[in-house]
Design an enzyme around this catalytic site. Structure first.
Site, PDB file in Angstrom:
ATOM      1  N   GLU A  61     -33.849   5.370 -10.848  1.00  0.00           N
ATOM      2  CA  GLU A  61     -34.070   5.504  -9.405  1.00  0.00           C
ATOM      3  C   GLU A  61     -32.879   6.253  -8.818  1.00  0.00           C
ATOM      4  O   GLU A  61     -31.757   5.747  -8.838  1.00  0.00           O
ATOM      5  CB  GLU A  61     -34.223   4.151  -8.699  1.00  0.00           C
ATOM      6  CG  GLU A  61     -35.573   3.496  -8.872  1.00  0.00           C
ATOM      7  CD  GLU A  61     -35.780   2.289  -7.956  1.00  0.00           C
ATOM      8  OE1 GLU A  61     -35.320   2.332  -6.788  1.00  0.00           O
ATOM      9  OE2 GLU A  61     -36.400   1.318  -8.410  1.00  0.00           O
ATOM     10  N   GLU A  92     -34.276  -4.334 -10.993  1.00  0.00           N
ATOM     11  CA  GLU A  92     -33.212  -4.761 -10.061  1.00  0.00           C
ATOM     12  C   GLU A  92     -33.115  -6.283  -9.959  1.00  0.00           C
ATOM     13  O   GLU A  92     -33.099  -6.856  -8.861  1.00  0.00           O
ATOM     14  CB  GLU A  92     -33.435  -4.142  -8.684  1.00  0.00           C
ATOM     15  CG  GLU A  92     -33.330  -2.629  -8.685  1.00  0.00           C
ATOM     16  CD  GLU A  92     -33.539  -1.996  -7.310  1.00  0.00           C
ATOM     17  OE1 GLU A  92     -33.775  -2.728  -6.324  1.00  0.00           O
ATOM     18  OE2 GLU A  92     -33.461  -0.753  -7.225  1.00  0.00           O
TER      19      GLU A  92
END
Length: 494
Positions: free
Chosen positions: A291, A172
């Site tokens: 995720e 991320e």
């Protein structure tokens, strides 16, 4: 309400990569300490791993587990989790404002994964560290050469390489919450150069580049384009992350979450193909949805947890029946996109937004979301058959024409079993379901498992672990899907 699901032979979406049923263990909250690892627990093995938890994980049949993060990895020195435990440093862990003891690192985790019947999906730190440390970690894990890091592993008691084949290039990296976040160009460059060094160290590995942190990021799409333009030929997958929830208590909208997931997948796949066309490449970059889950229940309670503890109880969402139905629907979406989604990780596995919960030095139990994941993992292996569902639809504030029935069909590799997964999104009406099979006439319904009930907010606890569990429905000519339910229909070849 009536619906018809039509499937036909020789009309498949693609072969399902078993890694679509992956999961995730991060050094966060009680996922590791008090979750998979608790040396003083009555069930713990010779390495301190809880065997009651291990047994439940084996039921889920998880083929790959991402590790060690997550936000955690962007500030992590992998060497801290190797060698003599008595000499490992105790550190401030900035991502989750906790204390990391480093009792468990790659030395222990790779062995735990083998005992759990899983492989490791290892992430490297591209926040505070970079390409050199990443290639050193690959050497430590995978090389058998007479060189420094391979010999370091052997000196730590592991003569044979760990053989980790799947690697994440950071986590991320466009998120402002990320340690040492980066612009798309900055990340694309470091991902490219890191990928080169890692694959030069071990050409057999596969690499996942970071996509944007979630679909609502202002950088979404332009991030993917820029990153892929920089490192397309050196990576194999790009990641997708997204969490779903019902903070507004709008169940009808919540049950439509999988429509948003499907759109997200198709948008990222289209960008990958756009860059492939630009580069005139023969290579296809596929997707790693590494995720995904429900995450909103614990948001307020986490604000009250003091910082700088070892393994604080963070992100401990308690899941209910409607969460289980949504998770089942999200799994249906992953199956229906198996031509592009090759890896997916339910985040996470134990205690932290997880299907399995534990008490410290006590019991463990299955949350509601455990069951649709378990059954889809066990029976969703093979090839996804393209299915068409004819049914009524409804509108939400954000999404129009949401089909009341969501479905996927999977035929096993040996052709002896067809499994249809179906969700009835209607809050009030049962659905009379007709299955139309073209070219599959010699199959009969042998089992109908459902997650259903009147109370959408019902949960499981340590004291009532069987409060919300699957029910086996009677087999008859008429298939009925209860309101707001997840269903698995197994057809066996006669």
């Amino acid at each position: 309400m009536k619906a018809t699901i039509t499937i036909s032979a020789n009309n498949s979406i693609g072969k399902i990569d078993k890694r679509i049923f992956g999961s995730f263990i991060e050094h966060l909250g009680r996922a590791v300490y008090g979750g998979i690892y608790e040396p003083d627990h009555a069930t713990s093995d010779d390495m301190g791993f809880r065997q009651d938890v291990m047994g439940m994980i084996k039921e889920l049949n998880v083929p790959v587990i991402r590790y060690p993060g997550g936000n955690f990895v962007s500030g992590y020195n992998w060497e801290d989790g190797t060698g003599d435990k008595a000499k490992r440093p105790r550190k401030m862990e900035l991502a989750w404002q906790s204390i990391e003891t480093n009792e468990v690192g790659i030395d222990e985790f790779q062995e735990w994964a083998k005992r759990a019947g899983s492989e490791v999906m290892m992430a490297v730190n591209l926040g505070t560290r970079g390409a050199n440390d990443a290639r050193n970690l690959v050497e430590y894990c995978n090389s058998d050469t007479d060189t420094y890091y391979a010999q370091m592993r052997k000196a730590n008691g592991f003569d044979k390489p760990f053989g980790i084949k799947l690697w994440c290039l950071g986590n991320e990296m466009d998120g402002p919450w990320q340690i040492c976040s980066k612009t798309p160009y900055e990340y694309g460059r470091i991902a490219c150069e890191t990928a080169k060094l890692m694959k030069w160290t071990d050409p057999s590995i596969e690499l996942v580049a970071c996509g944007s942190a979630h679909i609502n990021m202002p950088t979404f799409m332009e991030w993917e384009r820029t990153v892929l333009r920089e490192c397309y030929e050196h990576i194999d997958y790009i990641s997708l992350h997204n969490y779903y929830g019902n903070p507004a208590n709008d169940t009808a909208a919540y049950l439509a979450s999988s429509v948003e997931m499907d759109k997200f997948i198709k948008q990222v796949a289209a960008i990958c193909d756009e860059v492939k066309f630009e580069k005139e490449s023969d290579k296809t970059v596929n997707l790693s949805f590494d995720e995904w889950n429900i995450w909103f229940h614990s948001s307020e309670q986490d604000k009250e947890i003091p910082k700088w503890q070892v393994a604080p109880p963070l992100l401990e969402d308690i899941y209910n029946l409607e969460d289980a139905v949504v998770v089942g629907s999200l799994l249906i979406t992953l199956l229906n996109n198996c031509d592009r989604v090759k890896i997916a990780c339910l985040a996470q596995l134990v205690n932290v937004i997880a299907p399995i919960m534990t008490e410290n030095n006590g019991r463990c139990w299955a949350q509601t979301i455990f069951y649709p994941f378990m059954y889809t993992s066990q029976h969703g292996r093979g090839t996804t058959i393209r299915s068409f569902c004819s049914c009524d639809s409804y509108d939400t504030e954000k999404i129009k024409n949401v089909p009341y029935v969501d479905s996927a069909a999977v035929i096993s590799d040996d052709g002896n079993e067809i499994t249809i997964f179906a969700v009835n999104r209607s809050l009030n009406e049962a659905c009379d379901l007709n299955i139309a099979t073209l070219g599959y006439d010699d199959y009969s319904l042998t089992q109908h498992i459902a997650m259903e009930g009147d109370d959408l907010k019902a949960v499981n606890t340590a004291d009532s672990p069987d409060n919300v569990i699957p029910v086996e429905k009677a087999i008859s000519e008429n298939i009925s899907l209860s309101p707001h339910s997840w269903n698995m229909l197994i057809f066996k070849k006669n």
